[in-house]
Design an enzyme around this catalytic site. Structure first.
Site, PDB file in Angstrom:
ATOM      1  N   GLU A   1      50.751 -60.800  24.943  1.00  0.00           N
ATOM      2  CA  GLU A   1      49.685 -61.242  24.053  1.00  0.00           C
ATOM      3  C   GLU A   1      49.930 -60.905  22.590  1.00  0.00           C
ATOM      4  O   GLU A   1      48.997 -60.532  21.863  1.00  0.00           O
ATOM      5  CB  GLU A   1      48.365 -60.615  24.508  1.00  0.00           C
ATOM      6  CG  GLU A   1      48.301 -59.077  24.435  1.00  0.00           C
ATOM      7  CD  GLU A   1      48.827 -58.349  25.651  1.00  0.00           C
ATOM      8  OE1 GLU A   1      48.554 -57.146  25.782  1.00  0.00           O
ATOM      9  OE2 GLU A   1      49.525 -58.986  26.477  1.00  0.00           O
TER      10      GLU A   1
ATOM     11  N   HIS B   1      44.681 -65.773  30.540  1.00  0.00           N
ATOM     12  CA  HIS B   1      44.736 -64.313  30.466  1.00  0.00           C
ATOM     13  C   HIS B   1      45.175 -63.849  29.075  1.00  0.00           C
ATOM     14  O   HIS B   1      44.502 -63.015  28.447  1.00  0.00           O
ATOM     15  CB  HIS B   1      45.702 -63.781  31.529  1.00  0.00           C
ATOM     16  CG  HIS B   1      45.799 -62.298  31.575  1.00  0.00           C
ATOM     17  ND1 HIS B   1      44.996 -61.519  32.377  1.00  0.00           N
ATOM     18  CD2 HIS B   1      46.596 -61.434  30.898  1.00  0.00           C
ATOM     19  CE1 HIS B   1      45.292 -60.244  32.202  1.00  0.00           C
ATOM     20  NE2 HIS B   1      46.269 -60.170  31.301  1.00  0.00           N
ATOM     21  N   GLU B   2      46.290 -64.399  28.597  1.00  0.00           N
ATOM     22  CA  GLU B   2      46.821 -63.940  27.306  1.00  0.00           C
ATOM     23  C   GLU B   2      45.873 -64.287  26.165  1.00  0.00           C
ATOM     24  O   GLU B   2      45.717 -63.517  25.218  1.00  0.00           O
ATOM     25  CB  GLU B   2      48.209 -64.527  27.068  1.00  0.00           C
ATOM     26  CG  GLU B   2      49.230 -64.231  28.155  1.00  0.00           C
ATOM     27  CD  GLU B   2      49.371 -62.759  28.483  1.00  0.00           C
ATOM     28  OE1 GLU B   2      49.122 -61.913  27.609  1.00  0.00           O
ATOM     29  OE2 GLU B   2      49.707 -62.459  29.645  1.00  0.00           O
TER      30      GLU B   2
ATOM     31  N   HIS C   1      43.155 -61.800  25.774  1.00  0.00           N
ATOM     32  CA  HIS C   1      43.553 -60.568  25.083  1.00  0.00           C
ATOM     33  C   HIS C   1      43.188 -60.603  23.596  1.00  0.00           C
ATOM     34  O   HIS C   1      43.130 -59.547  22.957  1.00  0.00           O
ATOM     35  CB  HIS C   1      45.060 -60.365  25.216  1.00  0.00           C
ATOM     36  CG  HIS C   1      45.467 -59.536  26.389  1.00  0.00           C
ATOM     37  ND1 HIS C   1      45.005 -58.262  26.603  1.00  0.00           N
ATOM     38  CD2 HIS C   1      46.309 -59.804  27.426  1.00  0.00           C
ATOM     39  CE1 HIS C   1      45.541 -57.759  27.702  1.00  0.00           C
ATOM     40  NE2 HIS C   1      46.342 -58.685  28.235  1.00  0.00           N
TER      41      HIS C   1
ATOM     42  N   GLU D   1      43.532 -54.422  30.258  1.00  0.00           N
ATOM     43  CA  GLU D   1      43.887 -55.395  31.288  1.00  0.00           C
ATOM     44  C   GLU D   1      42.754 -55.699  32.265  1.00  0.00           C
ATOM     45  O   GLU D   1      42.631 -56.830  32.745  1.00  0.00           O
ATOM     46  CB  GLU D   1      45.129 -54.926  32.049  1.00  0.00           C
ATOM     47  CG  GLU D   1      46.381 -54.838  31.186  1.00  0.00           C
ATOM     48  CD  GLU D   1      46.803 -56.172  30.572  1.00  0.00           C
ATOM     49  OE1 GLU D   1      46.237 -57.219  30.937  1.00  0.00           O
ATOM     50  OE2 GLU D   1      47.712 -56.156  29.711  1.00  0.00           O
TER      51      GLU D   1
ATOM     52  N   ASP E   1      55.524 -46.981  31.174  1.00  0.00           N
ATOM     53  CA  ASP E   1      56.150 -48.055  31.944  1.00  0.00           C
ATOM     54  C   ASP E   1      56.269 -47.702  33.426  1.00  0.00           C
ATOM     55  O   ASP E   1      56.332 -48.585  34.279  1.00  0.00           O
ATOM     56  CB  ASP E   1      57.542 -48.368  31.392  1.00  0.00           C
ATOM     57  CG  ASP E   1      57.506 -49.192  30.119  1.00  0.00           C
ATOM     58  OD1 ASP E   1      56.445 -49.765  29.820  1.00  0.00           O
ATOM     59  OD2 ASP E   1      58.525 -49.255  29.421  1.00  0.00           O
TER      60      ASP E   1
ATOM     61  N   TYR F   1      44.844 -54.289  36.157  1.00  0.00           N
ATOM     62  CA  TYR F   1      44.367 -55.664  36.083  1.00  0.00           C
ATOM     63  C   TYR F   1      43.322 -55.934  37.168  1.00  0.00           C
ATOM     64  O   TYR F   1      42.185 -56.336  36.884  1.00  0.00           O
ATOM     65  CB  TYR F   1      45.520 -56.646  36.274  1.00  0.00           C
ATOM     66  CG  TYR F   1      46.628 -56.586  35.266  1.00  0.00           C
ATOM     67  CD1 TYR F   1      46.813 -57.609  34.349  1.00  0.00           C
ATOM     68  CD2 TYR F   1      47.525 -55.520  35.247  1.00  0.00           C
ATOM     69  CE1 TYR F   1      47.860 -57.585  33.433  1.00  0.00           C
ATOM     70  CE2 TYR F   1      48.572 -55.478  34.334  1.00  0.00           C
ATOM     71  CZ  TYR F   1      48.730 -56.507  33.427  1.00  0.00           C
ATOM     72  OH  TYR F   1      49.757 -56.469  32.527  1.00  0.00           O
TER      73      TYR F   1
END
Length: 636
Positions: free
Chosen positions: A284, A308-309, A312, A331, A389, A397
């Site tokens: 995003e 979704h993006e 954001h 998310e 990460d 999500y």
């Protein structure tokens, strides 16, 4: 004030960047970016004498103040494996709370930069020019520039990028003018100037460069004309397919989001279709969402990634988490909003169908972290120096969006909850917040509504500990969804499950391509996911499945992935085909589960395939795949 972010070494709670200016030159031959970054800073307390910035694999060449005088600086000899090296700068004076300062750092990236993916011409669609793209989330911006690399800091930025190939950034282009066809600038040294007037966190800094073309999307509503524009960037060879895939839905998503929350304020919403090595479905980046070519399904069935993006733009890019411990606020809210868009554009059943698909991904993610249960939580208690990460999965999500749906249902449904969503966006616009900030606002909002005492009592009865800090394979509430769009997929899966002992002749009579002719792509996904959730099918049944529905040749990557997971669960018969496919799949949603499944049945093939293609993957994906395949720490 929120506790300091454990993923940064910067002293951002004492002094903070409010604007940074980049001056970059791209060296395509050496694969380096060199130049400078100038930080405009404001002290947040009295007595500040030093500035500490995050860096990772950067070659620092000098530091100066606003008058051009050299400043003393230092970095440690030892490189922290996650956090990199802290760049400590002596400001040369003592700042009081509110005082401002300016610091310029001259530097270059190095060959170990983890933010940039460099591609050879052969790895592009055109085959004649190199290509680069960045991926800074979560903490890789520090390998692109010295910065306060935490979502707790938001700053505006400007940039000058010198390149002989067109360069794009997560900002509004100032020059060359938007009317200038970039094809005219190919192979010509050019300075590209950008400005981002909306404060963003460091992970949203983005750069891409290569042989690129643009085509605007037509506006889908008169309300949006003149307020913002949207279109797609890609290599010219992929323009027609990309434009067709995304032009119908992109503007619709933004218009619908504006009806639910607030006007889109970023001015531009463009998509950049990247080469196949891009590690995510979408990223995003402000003004310029990066998307994977796996979305080019040819039927517009995967554009929910764009929903979704685009969401954001409000959740994450605007209201954002104060640290990666609260990543679910980005998310979970974005996924909730994405599914709201499906509800209003396509109907309530589509919203629930998306939750059903997400539920399977959530179960798999919870299983993945059964030996690291803290990563099953929404609010993750990271320790200092831990890599965000490591926890990347669908949990923030899907568990996050299910939690918000549960709250929606708890207070009385959409009609009651949507005014709160709008107030949430207005209240925290432009801020970085914690879960405690969010929760306090939630209770305060409903306390003020008619029947507030009753609403608050309902909220207090929610299992907050279970949702936010709970571990294990289940969420606190088993939410019920409308399965009308999934029932036919479930029924077909049941038929295949019952045919385990059938002969080839019986299978040929029982099944045919007509079974899935009227299925949407998502229904095929649910069908295969249901099969995958069952006891492994006999190899002969998998072969018959492929023969009837041509799953091993389908272009839709979501369907292909699910088929290989079903096939590899049954044995190694499809291992060579899966290995050939995954060698060209850089998106981690596709490559990580495929490699993990392949590793279980054909470990030598899995490792060999990865090692032969490691240079194809973005550094972020390559690092995760090395862990998945037991190669982490071995010589590369």
């Amino acid at each position: 004030m929120a506790p300091p972010d454990p993923a940064t070494q910067s002293n951002y709670t004492s002094i903070r960047t409010t604007h940074f200016s980049l001056d970059w030159s791209i060296d395509w031959t050496q694969r380096l970016i060199s130049g400078s970054v100038t930080h405009a800073l404001t002290a947040l307390e009295d007595g500040v004498q030093t500035l500490v910035l995050d860096t990772s694999y950067l070659d620092i060449r000098g530091v100066r103040d606003a008058q051009g005088a050299d400043l003393k600086w230092s970095v440690p000899d030892e490189h922290h494996p996650v956090l990199g090296k802290a760049l400590t700068i002596e400001l040369g004076r003592k700042l009081a709370n509110g005082d401002q300062a300016s610091v310029t750092v001259e530097y270059s990236t190095t060959s170990d930069c983890t933010a940039i993916g460099w591609l050879e011409p052969a790895q592009t669609a055109g085959g004649k020019h190199p290509y680069l793209y960045s991926q800074c989330q979560a903490i890789h911006a520090r390998s692109l520039l010295p910065c306060q690399d935490t979502p707790g800091v938001k700053a505006t930025y400007s940039a000058r990028v010198h390149s002989n190939l067109p360069a794009l950034m997560s900002a509004r282009r100032v020059s060359p003018a938007s009317t200038t066809p970039l094809s005219e600038l190919l192979d010509k040294p050019t300075t590209y100037t950008y400005n981002q007037p909306v404060p963003i966190p460091s992970y949203l800094i983005a750069l891409a460069a290569g042989r690129l073309a643009f085509r605007p999307f037509p506006p889908k509503s008169p309300q949006g004309v003149g307020k913002w524009t949207t279109g797609v960037w890609t290599e010219p060879e992929l323009m027609d397919k990309s434009f067709w895939e995304f032009s119908e839905d992109t503007a619709k998503y933004i218009h619908q989001a504006e009806k639910i929350v607030t006007p889109y304020e970023w001015g531009i919403y463009d998509l950049l279709l990247l080469p196949p090595s891009f590690p995510y479905g979408g990223m995003e980046n402000a003004c310029l969402t990066f998307v994977t070519p796996t979305l080019l399904a040819g039927d517009r069935s995967l554009t929910d990634v764009v929903a979704h993006e685009a969401s954001h733009s409000w959740f994450g890019n605007n209201i954002g988490c104060a640290s990666w411990q609260h990543f679910w606020l980005n998310e979970g809210w974005t996924t909730y909003m994405e599914r709201l868009l499906l509800h209003f554009l396509h109907g309530p059943a589509e919203r629930d169908f998306s939750y059903i698909i997400g539920q399977k991904a959530l179960v798999e993610a919870l299983e993945q972290f059964k030996d690291s249960p803290k990563y099953q939580r929404l609010v993750i208690p990271y320790t200092f120096g831990e890599d965000p990460d490591e926890a990347f999965s669908s949990i923030p999500y899907d568990k996050g969006s299910q939690f918000l749906l549960h709250l929606e249902q708890t207070v009385g449904g959409l009609d009651v909850f949507l005014p709160y969503v709008l107030d949430y966006v207005k209240t925290f616009r432009g801020r970085s917040i914690t879960t405690d900030d969010w929760r306090a606002h939630l209770f305060n909002f409903f306390r003020k509504q008619p029947g507030g005492d009753e609403l608050v009592a309902k909220l207090e009865a929610v299992d907050w500990e279970g949702w936010l800090h709970g571990e294990g394979m289940k969420v606190p509430v088993d939410l019920k969804f409308d399965t009308s769009l999934a029932d036919s997929a479930y029924a077909l899966a049941k038929r295949w499950d019952a045919a385990r002992d059938a002969s080839p002749e019986e299978l040929a009579r029982e099944f045919s391509p007509e079974d899935v002719k009227k299925f949407t792509s998502n229904q095929k996904v649910v069908f295969l996911e249901k099969l995958h959730s069952l006891t492994a099918l006999p190899p002969a049944l998998v072969e018959a499945l492929d023969k009837q529905y041509a799953l091993d040749a389908v272009d839709n990557a979501e369907i292909r992935l699910r088929f290989y997971l079903v096939a590899l669960k049954s044995g190694s018969e499809y291992a060579p085909r899966a290995a050939g496919w995954v060698a060209g799949q850089g998106r981690m949603k596709m490559c990580r589960p495929t490699y993990r499944a392949l590793y279980k049945v054909a470990p030598e093939l899995a490792r060999r395939t990865f090692e032969q293609n490691e240079g194809f993957y973005h550094p972020i994906a390559a690092a995760q795949l090395r862990r998945d395949l037991g190669l982490a720490g071995k010589a590369q």
